[in-house]
Design a protein around this motif. Structure first.
Motif, PDB file in Angstrom:
ATOM      1  N   TYR A  58     -62.955  10.488  16.146  1.00  0.00           N
ATOM      2  CA  TYR A  58     -62.883   9.038  16.292  1.00  0.00           C
ATOM      3  C   TYR A  58     -64.253   8.474  16.659  1.00  0.00           C
ATOM      4  O   TYR A  58     -64.729   7.515  16.088  1.00  0.00           O
ATOM      5  N   LYS A  74     -62.163   1.265  23.432  1.00  0.00           N
ATOM      6  CA  LYS A  74     -61.258   1.634  22.351  1.00  0.00           C
ATOM      7  C   LYS A  74     -60.667   3.019  22.575  1.00  0.00           C
ATOM      8  O   LYS A  74     -59.575   3.302  22.146  1.00  0.00           O
ATOM      9  N   TYR A  88     -50.516   6.613  25.486  1.00  0.00           N
ATOM     10  CA  TYR A  88     -51.044   6.815  24.138  1.00  0.00           C
ATOM     11  C   TYR A  88     -52.543   7.062  24.199  1.00  0.00           C
ATOM     12  O   TYR A  88     -53.232   6.542  25.074  1.00  0.00           O
ATOM     13  N   ASP A 104     -54.970   5.942  22.534  1.00  0.00           N
ATOM     14  CA  ASP A 104     -55.790   4.739  22.466  1.00  0.00           C
ATOM     15  C   ASP A 104     -54.922   3.579  21.974  1.00  0.00           C
ATOM     16  O   ASP A 104     -53.725   3.747  21.713  1.00  0.00           O
ATOM     17  N   ALA A 105     -55.522   2.412  21.856  1.00  0.00           N
ATOM     18  CA  ALA A 105     -54.784   1.212  21.436  1.00  0.00           C
ATOM     19  C   ALA A 105     -54.202   1.368  20.031  1.00  0.00           C
ATOM     20  O   ALA A 105     -53.103   0.884  19.751  1.00  0.00           O
ATOM     21  N   GLU A 106     -54.928   2.046  19.153  1.00  0.00           N
ATOM     22  CA  GLU A 106     -54.430   2.239  17.788  1.00  0.00           C
ATOM     23  C   GLU A 106     -53.169   3.099  17.778  1.00  0.00           C
ATOM     24  O   GLU A 106     -52.237   2.840  17.019  1.00  0.00           O
ATOM     25  N   ALA A 107     -53.108   4.097  18.635  1.00  0.00           N
ATOM     26  CA  ALA A 107     -51.912   4.938  18.720  1.00  0.00           C
ATOM     27  C   ALA A 107     -50.724   4.132  19.261  1.00  0.00           C
ATOM     28  O   ALA A 107     -49.592   4.304  18.800  1.00  0.00           O
ATOM     29  N   GLU A 139     -50.301   0.907  18.875  1.00  0.00           N
ATOM     30  CA  GLU A 139     -49.881   0.019  17.786  1.00  0.00           C
ATOM     31  C   GLU A 139     -49.104   0.784  16.716  1.00  0.00           C
ATOM     32  O   GLU A 139     -48.117   0.288  16.190  1.00  0.00           O
ATOM     33  N   PHE A 140     -49.550   1.991  16.408  1.00  0.00           N
ATOM     34  CA  PHE A 140     -48.845   2.832  15.438  1.00  0.00           C
ATOM     35  C   PHE A 140     -47.404   3.047  15.891  1.00  0.00           C
ATOM     36  O   PHE A 140     -46.468   2.974  15.085  1.00  0.00           O
ATOM     37  N   LYS A 161     -44.684   0.638  14.918  1.00  0.00           N
ATOM     38  CA  LYS A 161     -44.353   0.542  13.494  1.00  0.00           C
ATOM     39  C   LYS A 161     -43.465   1.690  13.021  1.00  0.00           C
ATOM     40  O   LYS A 161     -43.264   1.868  11.826  1.00  0.00           O
TER      41      LYS A 161
END
Length: 154
Positions: A21, A53, A111, A113-116, A118-119, A122
């Motif tokens: 990352y 991040k 999680y 990070d923030a992307e995880a 958000e994933f 979904k």
């Protein structure tokens, strides 16, 4: 930012997270190895943004469930917890029940990070939880979003 003073902190991150990352972030100026490990981190003009991040995202959710819907809730939240733990960015997903009021629960989610995080929102198992809430099964809900500081090693 003096990155030399952060070596130990970066090593901790390297130990816990996939450094691809960091290495793949654009505008990398330079990389260097840490403590003889085959791990590298990026020196970037926006180092604080990168660190932000990468910070683990933790969520505490307190819910009170309609008493006549607790069994359905337990089925839904078990599926959500079990499947969430399989997500590549999920570090932890625990469900706790209040010892005094059997229809009150707390979830602890962590999680990478923030992307995880958000994933996670979904996924089909998260959608089961959203559908349960849509049916009116939750009497009250309180969500506290946190940045992970001293987490257990997973």
């Amino acid at each position: 930012v003096d990155l030399a003073s952060l070596d130990g902190w970066f090593l901790h991150i390297c130990y816990n997270f996939d450094m691809n990352y960091l290495i793949n972030i654009p505008n990398i100026l330079k990389t260097r190895s840490l403590v003889g490990k085959n791990i590298q981190f990026a020196r970037n003009l926006e180092t604080t943004t990168i660190l932000r991040k990468m910070a683990p995202i933790c969520v505490l959710v307190q819910v009170e469930i309609k008493p006549d819907m607790v069994d359905e809730f337990l089925s839904v939240i078990e599926q959500d917890a079990v499947e969430s733990r399989k997500e590549p960015g999920c570090l932890s997903f625990d469900v706790l029940q209040d010892t005094e009021k059997e229809n009150k629960f707390v979830f602890y989610e962590a999680y990478k990070d923030a992307e995880a995080a958000e994933f996670h929102k979904k996924t089909p198992h998260y959608d089961l939880w959203a559908q349960f809430k849509g049916k009116g099964g939750v009497l009250s809900q309180n969500v506290i979003k946190c940045s992970g500081k001293f987490l257990a090693q997973y």
